[in-house]
Design a protein around this motif. Structure first.
Motif, PDB file in Angstrom:
ATOM      1  N   LEU A  85       0.288  -1.157   0.255  1.00 20.95           N
ATOM      2  CA  LEU A  85      -0.051  -0.189  -0.127  1.00 20.95           C
ATOM      3  C   LEU A  85       1.036   1.636  -0.081  1.00 20.95           C
ATOM      4  N   THR A  86       1.756   0.749   1.110  1.00 20.16           N
ATOM      5  CA  THR A  86       2.628   2.773   1.082  1.00 20.16           C
ATOM      6  C   THR A  86       3.964   2.426  -0.381  1.00 20.16           C
ATOM      7  N   VAL A  87       4.145   1.291  -1.313  1.00 16.39           N
ATOM      8  CA  VAL A  87       4.107   1.996  -2.605  1.00 16.39           C
ATOM      9  C   VAL A  87       3.144   2.285  -3.490  1.00 16.39           C
ATOM     10  N   ALA A  88       2.559   2.218  -3.131  1.00 19.84           N
ATOM     11  CA  ALA A  88       0.951   2.207  -4.287  1.00 19.84           C
ATOM     12  C   ALA A  88       0.440   3.652  -4.104  1.00 19.84           C
ATOM     13  N   CYS A  89       0.561   4.276  -2.299  1.00 21.81           N
ATOM     14  CA  CYS A  89       0.600   5.378  -2.691  1.00 21.81           C
ATOM     15  C   CYS A  89       1.335   6.375  -3.139  1.00 21.81           C
ATOM     16  N   ASN A  90       2.768   6.078  -2.246  1.00 22.16           N
ATOM     17  CA  ASN A  90       3.779   6.480  -3.035  1.00 22.16           C
ATOM     18  C   ASN A  90       4.108   6.860  -5.061  1.00 22.16           C
ATOM     19  N   SER A  91       3.836   6.049  -5.627  1.00 25.47           N
ATOM     20  CA  SER A  91       3.278   5.820  -6.857  1.00 25.47           C
ATOM     21  C   SER A  91       2.275   6.826  -7.287  1.00 25.47           C
ATOM     22  N   PHE A  92       0.614   6.645  -6.659  1.00 23.81           N
ATOM     23  CA  PHE A  92      -0.152   7.513  -6.880  1.00 23.81           C
ATOM     24  C   PHE A  92       0.007   8.905  -6.692  1.00 23.81           C
ATOM     25  N   LEU A  93       0.770   9.197  -5.612  1.00 20.41           N
ATOM     26  CA  LEU A  93       1.282  10.603  -5.577  1.00 20.41           C
ATOM     27  C   LEU A  93       2.226  11.265  -5.919  1.00 20.41           C
ATOM     28  N   SER A  94       3.039  11.002  -6.743  1.00 22.62           N
ATOM     29  CA  SER A  94       3.939  11.297  -7.388  1.00 22.62           C
ATOM     30  C   SER A  94       3.434  11.005  -9.307  1.00 22.62           C
ATOM     31  N   GLU A  95       2.713  11.004  -9.129  1.00 18.88           N
ATOM     32  CA  GLU A  95       1.938  10.657 -10.063  1.00 18.88           C
ATOM     33  C   GLU A  95       0.984  12.494 -10.449  1.00 18.88           C
TER      34      GLU A  95
END
Length: 93
Positions: free
Chosen positions: A81-91
């Motif tokens: 979930l942390t990786v997914a959130c980081n990807s979402f926030l980066s995009e």
């Protein structure tokens, strides 16, 4: 403690807050996992809308097939979930 040490301490504390409610104190039962997901990750997971979502998450996390989620399996969920959130926030920044 550093921010990372505090985060690790919090992760351990949250896990045990739920795992100690019933049965094996070192594992989350399906009910404990559902409570944890709804109370602690409700913003990231919409478990309330899909009754089978907890079953799906439990099946994916329960690598050893014992019907419970141990701490290592739980950490995999949080890390994913942390990786997914980081990807979402980066995009979206």
């Amino acid at each position: 403690m550093s921010k990372l040490e505090t985060a690790m301490d919090t992760l351990i504390s949250v896990f045990h807050t739920y795992s100690e409610r019933e049965g094996d104190k070192e594992k989350l039962s399906k009910r404990e996992l559902k409570d944890l997901l709804q109370n602690e990750l409700g913003e990231f997971l919409e478990t309330q809308k899909d009754a089978s979502s907890v079953d799906k998450i439990m099946k994916e996390l329960d690598e050893n097939g014992d019907g419970e989620v141990d701490f290592q399996e739980f950490v995999i969920l949080v890390a994913s979930l942390t990786v997914a959130c980081n990807s979402f926030l980066s995009e979206n920044s």
